[in-house]
Design a protein around this motif. Structure first.
Motif, mmCIF file in Angstrom:
data_model
loop_
_atom_site.group_PDB
_atom_site.id
_atom_site.type_symbol
_atom_site.label_atom_id
_atom_site.label_comp_id
_atom_site.label_asym_id
_atom_site.label_seq_id
_atom_site.Cartn_x
_atom_site.Cartn_y
_atom_site.Cartn_z
ATOM 1 N N HIS A 89 -2.158 0.283 -4.870
ATOM 2 C CA HIS A 89 -2.354 0.858 -3.537
ATOM 3 C C HIS A 89 -3.758 0.552 -3.020
ATOM 4 O O HIS A 89 -3.921 0.092 -1.885
ATOM 5 C CB HIS A 89 -2.125 2.365 -3.604
ATOM 6 N N GLY A 113 2.803 1.509 -3.353
ATOM 7 C CA GLY A 113 1.912 2.003 -4.411
ATOM 8 C C GLY A 113 1.690 3.489 -4.281
ATOM 9 O O GLY A 113 1.763 4.237 -5.268
ATOM 10 N N ALA A 114 1.452 3.943 -3.037
ATOM 11 C CA ALA A 114 1.171 5.367 -2.831
ATOM 12 C C ALA A 114 2.368 6.215 -3.227
ATOM 13 O O ALA A 114 2.219 7.267 -3.861
ATOM 14 C CB ALA A 114 0.803 5.609 -1.367
ATOM 15 N N LEU A 140 -4.797 -1.636 0.181
ATOM 16 C CA LEU A 140 -5.510 -0.912 1.237
ATOM 17 C C LEU A 140 -6.785 -1.674 1.600
ATOM 18 O O LEU A 140 -7.134 -1.803 2.783
ATOM 19 C CB LEU A 140 -5.863 0.491 0.741
ATOM 20 N N ALA A 150 0.843 -1.197 0.000
ATOM 21 C CA ALA A 150 0.000 0.000 0.000
ATOM 22 C C ALA A 150 0.878 1.246 0.000
ATOM 23 O O ALA A 150 0.652 2.186 -0.781
ATOM 24 C CB ALA A 150 -0.926 -0.012 1.225
ATOM 25 N N LEU A 207 -1.700 3.450 -8.317
ATOM 26 C CA LEU A 207 -2.826 3.794 -7.442
ATOM 27 C C LEU A 207 -3.753 2.587 -7.282
ATOM 28 O O LEU A 207 -4.288 2.341 -6.191
ATOM 29 C CB LEU A 207 -3.581 4.986 -8.030
#
Lengths: 207, 337
Positions: free
Chosen positions: A36, A16-17, A40, A13, A33
């Motif tokens: 992510h 990815g962010a 998440l 996560a 995204l």
């Protein structure tokens, strides 16, 4: 098991962010995204928030990101410079970033960290995080907030349609311009042809 | 909805021990793995009959071993990557598609809980949302496949898949909402149990039609096979794929047909319910899935392909308002009655 799942999910996560803002190609940004969001959702599952996890994937990864991907892939190939801001932004940007960081830090230090040393809630109520529980919360306890949010979205949707409609009128006048331009060009071509014909006739006459 | 103590992940209505779960997942996977080649063969045979020709009849008696020959050919082919393709994403795409297709199999219920063993992979409270979550992940397989191939046909196919997805998926979800309102639960097992008196296809016929139309678009089957549209785009997102990577896309497509058939059977056709003793339940479910899969083939042989703007305006202007109306009427009737 929980720890492995948590750190695995947290790693992807966060990765990815970070990749969303660190990658140059907008298409890869959108893909990062999506990664992510998926991980998440996994973290939400660890918190027993199943409905939230499913909604996150269906709405964001399944619908919103598809639109982003659509745009990014069509525009695609353009490598965005990482940091190319106007002088004002160079000043305001970092200030806002620091302010946001302080705000989040206060919130985390105030609430989240307090629970860090404790084992967490002993017994999660049965049915916690299911669609029923979330639905009851949204439709009874937080009805006004929920309706306000949907009204806001409705206004945004209507505004988007109005803006798109206005753009279309502009384009119509643009096509009118183009039409007159083509008429002009036709006249020019005709004139050209006449001149050519005249020149050819002269040439023949000379021969 | 009792929580099994010590289970790390979310509330999944697990009723049985871990080893049973592992056995169940293997059994479900093997059964579907066996059905897919049969479906493939039957489709080619039936298409042949529909078009007044024989269909495959050379390999084995009546061409029965044809799927085996196909798989043998696909496996033995070279795994080739075109020059313009993006390395990792190109290999990731078919894996992602087949991964999400197989994971979705887990929620299809083949029977109720018998002797402490649930005849389904998992019975999640988010139920049908699980199906939509994984179908949206499956889309990224097509998208990556089309984008990473570095070919214009693949790219156009992927873009069509994106345009198609946003056109039908909302209507498809709304179509199922009517059933969810009537059953009062998202869990597929509870929805089947709620159909004891009458199958939901009767009160929710509009929803069934909208769901099936959405299902054709979901599985990229004719008449909505625009992302692959072989007459215009060679093979769309799959143009540059060969060997078992192409095979994975193909395999995932047939699994998705079975999944959509399974979801439709569960939501509208009474799932495992049918006359006869209890042990017939999984057979009934498989039978209904099979009949709906035959419906897919029938439609494929009957209808020509739509243009993609036709599909988009059909999805947005007809299916979506119809599905919304269906939900509204259902909700009002459920409250009033």
């Amino acid at each position: 098991m929980e720890e492995i799942a948590f750190f695995f999910g947290a790693l992807f996560a966060l990765g990815g962010a970070i990749a969303v803002v660190a990658v140059k190609n907008p298409f890869y940004s959108v893909l990062a995204l999506v990664v992510h969001l998926v991980f998440l959702a996994g973290l939400f599952l660890l918190l027993m928030a199943q409905f939230l996890a499913a909604a996150l994937i269906v709405v964001y990864a399944g619908a919103v990101m598809v639109l982003y991907v659509f745009v990014a892939a069509y525009v695609g190939g353009i490598e965005e410079p990482k940091w190319d801001a106007s002088p004002e932004l160079r000043v305001i940007g970092p200030i806002l970033a620091v302010a946001l960081f302080i705000a989040i830090s206060i919130a985390v230090l105030g609430s989240g960290l307090a629970a860090l040393g404790t084992p967490g809630p002993e017994d999660v109520p049965s049915g916690f995080g299911t669609p029923e529980a979330v639905g009851l919360l949204m439709m009874e306890d937080f009805l006004i907030a929920f309706e306000a949010a949907s009204l806001l979205l409705l206004i945004a949707a209507v505004a988007a349609i109005v803006l798109a409609g206005r753009r279309r009128e502009d384009r119509k006048s643009a096509t009118d311009d183009r039409k007159s331009a083509t008429d002009d060009r036709k006249k020019l071509v005709k004139a050209d042809e006449e001149i050519n014909a005249a020149a050819a006739g002269k040439g023949e006459g000379a021969r | 909805m009792d929580l099994v103590p010590g289970l790390p992940l979310a509330d999944t209505n697990f009723v049985d021990a871990t080893w049973i779960l592992i056995v169940k997942s293997i059994v479900i996977f093997l059964v579907i793995l066996m059905i897919v080649p049969i479906l493939l063969l039957v489709e080619r045979k039936l298409l042949g009959r529909f078009q007044q020709r024989y269909g495959p009849n050379r390999v084995g008696p009546y061409g029965l071993i044809q799927p085996l020959a196909d798989v043998g050919k696909l496996i033995s082919k070279q795994g080739f990557r075109p020059k313009g393709a993006v390395p990792i994403l190109y290999e990731l795409a078919p894996a992602l598609t087949i991964f999400s297709a197989i994971l979705t199999l887990a929620i299809l219920p083949f029977g109720d809980v018998k002797d402490g063993v649930g005849f389904y992979g998992i019975d999640v409270p988010i139920g049908i949302l699980y199906f939509f979550a994984f179908s949206s992940i499956a889309f990224y397989g097509l998208l990556l496949g089309g984008w990473a191939s570095g070919s214009k046909y693949s790219f156009l196919g992927a873009m069509r898949a994106a345009a198609q997805l946003i056109s039908y998926e909302i209507a498809m979800g709304l179509a199922l909402l009517g059933v969810v309102i009537m059953a009062g639960s998202l869990s597929l097992v509870d929805i089947v149990k709620a159909q004891g008196d009458i199958w939901f296809i009767v009160p929710q016929f509009v929803g069934f039609l909208i769901f099936m139309v959405g299902g054709f678009a979901e599985t990229n089957r004719p008449p909505f096979d625009l992302p692959e549209a072989d007459a215009e785009l060679v093979a769309g997102y799959g143009t540059e794929y060969g060997g078992m990577r192409f095979g994975s896309f193909m395999f995932a497509e047939y699994i998705e047909i079975l999944i959509v058939s399974g979801i439709a059977s569960t939501m509208f056709l009474g799932g495992w319910m049918g006359p006869g003793p209890g042990w017939l339940d999984p057979i009934w479910m498989l039978f209904k899935m099979w009949m709906l899969a035959m419906f897919f083939i029938w439609i494929r042989a009957t209808l020509p392909r739509f243009r993609y703007d036709q599909l988009m305006s059909f999805g947005w202007k007809i299916l979506l308002p119809l599905a919304t109306l269906n939900v509204l009427v259902t909700a009002v009737l459920v409250v009033v009655l």
